[in-house]
Design a protein around this motif. Structure first.
Motif, PDB file in Angstrom:
ATOM      1  N   SER A 155      19.906  -7.451  34.812  1.00  0.00           N
ATOM      2  CA  SER A 155      19.429  -6.377  34.170  1.00  0.00           C
ATOM      3  C   SER A 155      19.691  -5.101  34.984  1.00  0.00           C
ATOM      4  O   SER A 155      19.957  -4.114  34.553  1.00  0.00           O
ATOM      5  N   LEU A 156      19.793  -5.422  36.252  1.00  0.00           N
ATOM      6  CA  LEU A 156      20.277  -3.982  37.475  1.00  0.00           C
ATOM      7  C   LEU A 156      21.642  -3.703  36.698  1.00  0.00           C
ATOM      8  O   LEU A 156      21.975  -2.500  36.824  1.00  0.00           O
ATOM      9  N   ALA A 182      23.152  -4.175  34.095  1.00  0.00           N
ATOM     10  CA  ALA A 182      23.338  -3.397  32.908  1.00  0.00           C
ATOM     11  C   ALA A 182      22.467  -1.918  32.931  1.00  0.00           C
ATOM     12  O   ALA A 182      23.145  -1.081  32.328  1.00  0.00           O
ATOM     13  N   GLY A 183      21.464  -1.916  33.728  1.00  0.00           N
ATOM     14  CA  GLY A 183      20.980  -0.371  33.972  1.00  0.00           C
ATOM     15  C   GLY A 183      22.291   0.443  34.496  1.00  0.00           C
ATOM     16  O   GLY A 183      22.261   1.736  34.110  1.00  0.00           O
ATOM     17  N   ILE A 184      22.792  -0.017  35.586  1.00  0.00           N
ATOM     18  CA  ILE A 184      24.031   0.952  35.790  1.00  0.00           C
ATOM     19  C   ILE A 184      24.849   0.938  35.166  1.00  0.00           C
ATOM     20  O   ILE A 184      25.456   2.301  34.925  1.00  0.00           O
ATOM     21  N   VAL A 212      24.836   1.094  31.702  1.00  0.00           N
ATOM     22  CA  VAL A 212      24.268   2.043  30.665  1.00  0.00           C
ATOM     23  C   VAL A 212      24.251   3.518  30.874  1.00  0.00           C
ATOM     24  O   VAL A 212      24.595   4.417  30.442  1.00  0.00           O
ATOM     25  N   ALA A 213      23.708   3.460  32.440  1.00  0.00           N
ATOM     26  CA  ALA A 213      23.658   4.734  32.924  1.00  0.00           C
ATOM     27  C   ALA A 213      25.086   5.502  33.097  1.00  0.00           C
ATOM     28  O   ALA A 213      25.231   6.791  32.846  1.00  0.00           O
ATOM     29  N   GLU A 242      24.646  -3.136  27.435  1.00  0.00           N
ATOM     30  CA  GLU A 242      23.259  -3.768  27.205  1.00  0.00           C
ATOM     31  C   GLU A 242      23.644  -5.168  27.102  1.00  0.00           C
ATOM     32  O   GLU A 242      22.495  -5.993  27.600  1.00  0.00           O
ATOM     33  N   ALA A 280      22.760  -7.728  30.233  1.00  0.00           N
ATOM     34  CA  ALA A 280      21.394  -8.268  30.445  1.00  0.00           C
ATOM     35  C   ALA A 280      20.960  -9.185  29.544  1.00  0.00           C
ATOM     36  O   ALA A 280      20.392 -10.285  29.964  1.00  0.00           O
TER      37      ALA A 280
END
Length: 106
Positions: free
Chosen positions: A53-54, A56-58, A60-61, A89, A92
């Motif tokens: 998840s971390l 994927a967040g990076i 996506v950003a 995404e 994740a």
């Protein structure tokens, strides 16, 4: 006459597969896991979901900000930008699937 040859292959395949399928349906009881192994299994599942998840967040950003910059110059790239965001995404989701597989073994 040609169908008879295939029919015999099908019957012989049936006689080969039926005994193996009945063996596969027998339940095999595994040795019970120790509480220590169960604890590490839960920790591994949590790390798999958290790290993916971390990541994927990076992703996506970075991809999202780059896509917005590209869309400001060429609006026809919107479809490609959404595809790349979806791929980012997906990281994740892969972590969640791995965690479910780990928890299934516990």
């Amino acid at each position: 006459m040609q169908w008879k040859k295939y029919w015999m292959w099908l019957i012989s395949l049936f006689y080969v597969l039926v005994p193996t399928l009945s063996l596969a349906q027998e339940t095999v009881t595994a040795a019970p896991l120790s509480p220590e192994a169960i604890k590490w299994g839960f920790i591994a599942a949590a790390i798999a979901v958290g790290a993916s998840s971390l990541g994927a967040g990076i992703a996506v950003a970075l991809v999202g900000s780059s896509a917005m910059g590209a869309l400001s110059e060429k609006p026809e790239l919107a479809g490609r930008a959404l595809i790349f965001l979806g791929l980012a995404e997906g990281i994740a989701i892969y972590g969640l699937i791995v965690a479910i597989m780990i928890l299934g073994k516990i």
